[in-house]
Design an enzyme around this catalytic site. Structure first.
Site, short mmCIF file in Angstrom:
data_model
loop_
_atom_site.label_atom_id
_atom_site.label_comp_id
_atom_site.label_asym_id
_atom_site.label_seq_id
_atom_site.Cartn_x
_atom_site.Cartn_y
_atom_site.Cartn_z
N GLU A 1 -11.06 -5.99 -5.59
CA GLU A 1 -11.12 -7.05 -4.57
C GLU A 1 -12.39 -6.91 -3.74
OE1 GLU A 1 -7.58 -7.29 -2.18
OE2 GLU A 1 -8.59 -8.39 -0.57
N LYS B 1 -15.10 -8.01 -0.66
CA LYS B 1 -15.17 -8.56 0.70
C LYS B 1 -16.56 -8.23 1.23
CE LYS B 1 -12.62 -8.39 5.08
NZ LYS B 1 -11.45 -7.83 5.80
N ASP C 1 -5.51 -13.21 -4.13
CA ASP C 1 -5.08 -13.16 -2.73
C ASP C 1 -5.30 -14.53 -2.11
OD1 ASP C 1 -4.30 -10.54 -2.91
OD2 ASP C 1 -5.82 -9.73 -1.55
N ASP D 1 -12.39 -12.05 9.26
CA ASP D 1 -11.33 -12.25 8.26
C ASP D 1 -10.04 -12.70 8.94
OD1 ASP D 1 -10.06 -12.09 5.78
OD2 ASP D 1 -9.55 -9.98 6.04
N GLU E 1 -10.16 -13.20 -3.12
CA GLU E 1 -9.42 -13.65 -1.93
C GLU E 1 -10.14 -14.83 -1.29
OE1 GLU E 1 -7.66 -10.86 0.81
OE2 GLU E 1 -8.39 -12.01 2.54
N HIS F 1 -12.21 -13.99 1.82
CA HIS F 1 -13.39 -13.15 1.60
C HIS F 1 -14.55 -13.93 1.00
CE1 HIS F 1 -10.57 -9.38 1.45
NE2 HIS F 1 -10.46 -10.08 2.56
N HIS G 1 0.87 -1.17 0.00
CA HIS G 1 0.00 0.00 0.00
C HIS G 1 0.91 1.22 0.00
CE1 HIS G 1 -2.48 -2.99 2.23
NE2 HIS G 1 -3.50 -2.39 1.67
N ASP H 1 2.35 1.77 3.38
CA ASP H 1 3.26 0.76 3.95
C ASP H 1 4.70 1.22 3.75
OD1 ASP H 1 0.99 -0.79 4.29
OD2 ASP H 1 1.40 -2.10 2.57
N ASP I 1 -2.00 -13.05 0.73
CA ASP I 1 -2.50 -11.96 1.57
C ASP I 1 -2.90 -12.56 2.91
OD1 ASP I 1 -3.34 -9.61 2.58
OD2 ASP I 1 -5.19 -9.48 1.40
N MET J 1 2.57 -5.57 -7.75
CA MET J 1 1.27 -4.96 -7.46
C MET J 1 1.41 -3.87 -6.41
SD MET J 1 -1.17 -5.07 -4.82
CE MET J 1 -1.93 -6.50 -4.08
N ASP K 1 -7.24 -14.37 7.53
CA ASP K 1 -5.97 -14.24 6.79
C ASP K 1 -4.92 -15.25 7.23
OD1 ASP K 1 -7.00 -12.13 5.32
OD2 ASP K 1 -6.17 -10.59 6.63
C1 GCO Z 1 -8.26 -7.20 4.01
C2 GCO Z 1 -7.83 -7.16 2.56
C3 GCO Z 1 -6.58 -6.39 2.36
C4 GCO Z 1 -6.35 -6.06 0.90
C5 GCO Z 1 -5.24 -5.11 0.78
C6 GCO Z 1 -4.85 -4.84 -0.64
O1 GCO Z 1 -9.19 -7.92 4.27
O2 GCO Z 1 -7.67 -6.53 4.86
O3 GCO Z 1 -7.71 -8.47 2.12
O4 GCO Z 1 -5.49 -7.10 2.89
O5 GCO Z 1 -6.10 -7.20 0.15
O6 GCO Z 1 -5.60 -3.94 1.40
O7 GCO Z 1 -5.75 -4.07 -1.25
MN MN Z 2 -6.85 -9.15 0.30
MN MN Z 3 -8.53 -10.13 3.71
#
Ligand code: GCO
Ligand code: MN
Ligand code: MN
Length: 396
Positions: free
Chosen positions: A182, A184, A246, A256, A218, A221, A55, A58, A292, A89, A258
């Site tokens: 993306e 979610k 992702d 979420d 993702e 998601h 990002h 970041d 991700d 990316m 991850d």
């Molecule tokens: C989340 C998302 C993020 C995005 C990231 C890139 O649920 O936090 O998955 O991790 O993928 O912000 O755009």
């Molecule tokens: Mn993501």
């Molecule tokens: Mn996510």
């Protein structure tokens, strides 16, 4: 030689925010020290990744002066060059600043929408400067707690307006860049617009420059919405819209999570890798395999690299298991297309309508009763899948 060691050609990438996650959650603060982006680049290369994503914030914290920004970017580029890593990316943080509490492109306040647009143009410039070919849009706060605040159709229209504007910006600057949207369903908002990859795919088609926009599905998601990631990815691939992905893992019905790729629902993970790698036939996905995800909050920095190596190793093991499954003669026998003349003839009648075909279709013998009584062998098929997955059955 370790056949599961990641190679550059595997196109494995991680975000600065993934391995850089400090373990903050709604109930507790950080458990790990922040790492310098250049350190992350070096460690990721050591682990075997080829790419690092980011990002805007970041790398360049909000409020950084222009001179300082240039110095940070120069250092980062030097680290990429030293290690041979790439930045495939980039994306924009449109969720952390308090101004984004009502969304970014969809917020009711035109000053917030303008701020979001301006911030994204700068993030696009940054990504392009680092060599990124994909800009991801995750509308983390593009949603509501209460739909009383706006007509949701207005939210959709504002999102379209913003993406059309940004596509035009990319063209105007002659950038070689595509967008990946993306989806979610919720978190951090109560409900987020365009909840699934399917919603996004439809929306993409309504954009002015739809050819430069695809999706970034993702695992977590789609699973949060109780849906099949494999189907979401398949629809995107079939539409030639899988621009990025992702990869992570998620227990269904949770926030979420991850998690490390493949650490939950291994069967789905296998079927996803099978689809991406085309071991059952069909086009292969050629883009970055981006993880991700982040390490458990229980981990120190060593645990973070263990997590990163685990994502890539599991992917490669699953690829090998998918190859083995698809090479199994018993599997192929169960799923093969019937090629006998009768089946081919009936199939021909169902492709490409004309009045003669429809007439012939009305008259031909199909015998649905007999077909309804036939067992299809999918229990055996799935058991074979499980046995390949568990490594007790192998085909070259
Ligand atoms: C989340 C998302 C993020 C995005 C990231 C890139 O649920 O936090 O998955 O991790 O993928 O912000 O755009
Ligand atoms: Mn993501
Ligand atoms: Mn996510």
């Amino acid at each position: 030689m370790d056949t599961f060691a990641p190679a550059r050609a595997d196109l494995f990438s991680f975000g600065l925010w993934t391995v850089g996650n400090v373990g903050r959650d709604p109930f507790g603060g950080p458990v790990r020290e922040p790492m310098a982006p250049t350190h992350i680049v070096r460690k990721l290369r050591e682990c075997g990744a080829y790419g690092v994503n980011l990002h805007d914030n970041d790398l360049v914290p909000p409020g950084t002066s222009a001179a300082r920004r240039d110095a940070i970017v120069a250092d980062f580029k030097a680290a990429l060059e030293d290690t041979g890593m790439v930045c495939p990316m980039a994306t924009t943080n449109l969720f952390s600043h308090p101004a984004f509490k009502d969304g970014a492109f969809t917020a009711n306040d035109p000053f917030v929408r303008a701020f979001a647009l301006r911030k994204t143009m700068a993030a696009i410039d940054l990504g392009v400067e680092l060599g990124a070919k994909i800009q991801v849009f995750w509308g983390g706060r593009e949603g509501v707690e209460t739909d009383a605040c706006r007509d949701p159709r207005e939210g959709i229209r504002r999102m379209r307006e913003a993406l059309n504007y940004l596509c035009a910006y990319v063209k105007d600057n002659g950038y070689d860049l595509r967008f990946a949207l993306e989806a979610k369903p919720n978190e951090p908002r109560g409900d987020i617009y365009f909840a699934t990859t399917g919603h996004m795919l439809h929306f993409v088609d309504s954009l002015d420059q739809s050819e430069m926009v695809g999706v970034n599905p993702e695992v977590a998601h789609e699973n949060m919405a109780g849906l099949s990631m494999v189907h979401a990815v398949a629809q995107a691939m079939e539409a030639k819209k899988l621009f990025h992905i992702d990869l992570n893992a998620q227990k269904i019905g949770r926030y979420d999570q991850d998690l490390r790729f493949g650490s939950e629902d291994l069967k789905q993970a296998l079927l996803l890798v099978r689809l991406l790698e085309g071991t059952a036939g069909g086009d292969r996905y050629e883009g970055p395999r981006h993880f991700d995800a982040h390490a458990y909050r229980t981990e120190d920095e060593e645990g973070v690299w263990e997590f990163a190596r685990g994502c890539m190793r599991t992917y490669k093991i699953l690829h090998a298991r998918a190859r083995s499954f698809d090479a199994d003669p018993e599997v192929r026998e169960i799923i093969k297309d019937p090629k006998d003349p009768k089946s081919m003839e009936v199939d021909g009648l169902c492709k490409g309508y004309d009045a003669n075909k429809a007439r012939a279709l009305r008259e031909c013998k199909l015998d649905p009763e007999a077909r309804g009584k036939r067992g299809l062998g999918y229990e055996r098929l799935d058991q074979l899948l499980i046995e390949h997955l568990m490594g007790v059955r192998s085909c070259a």
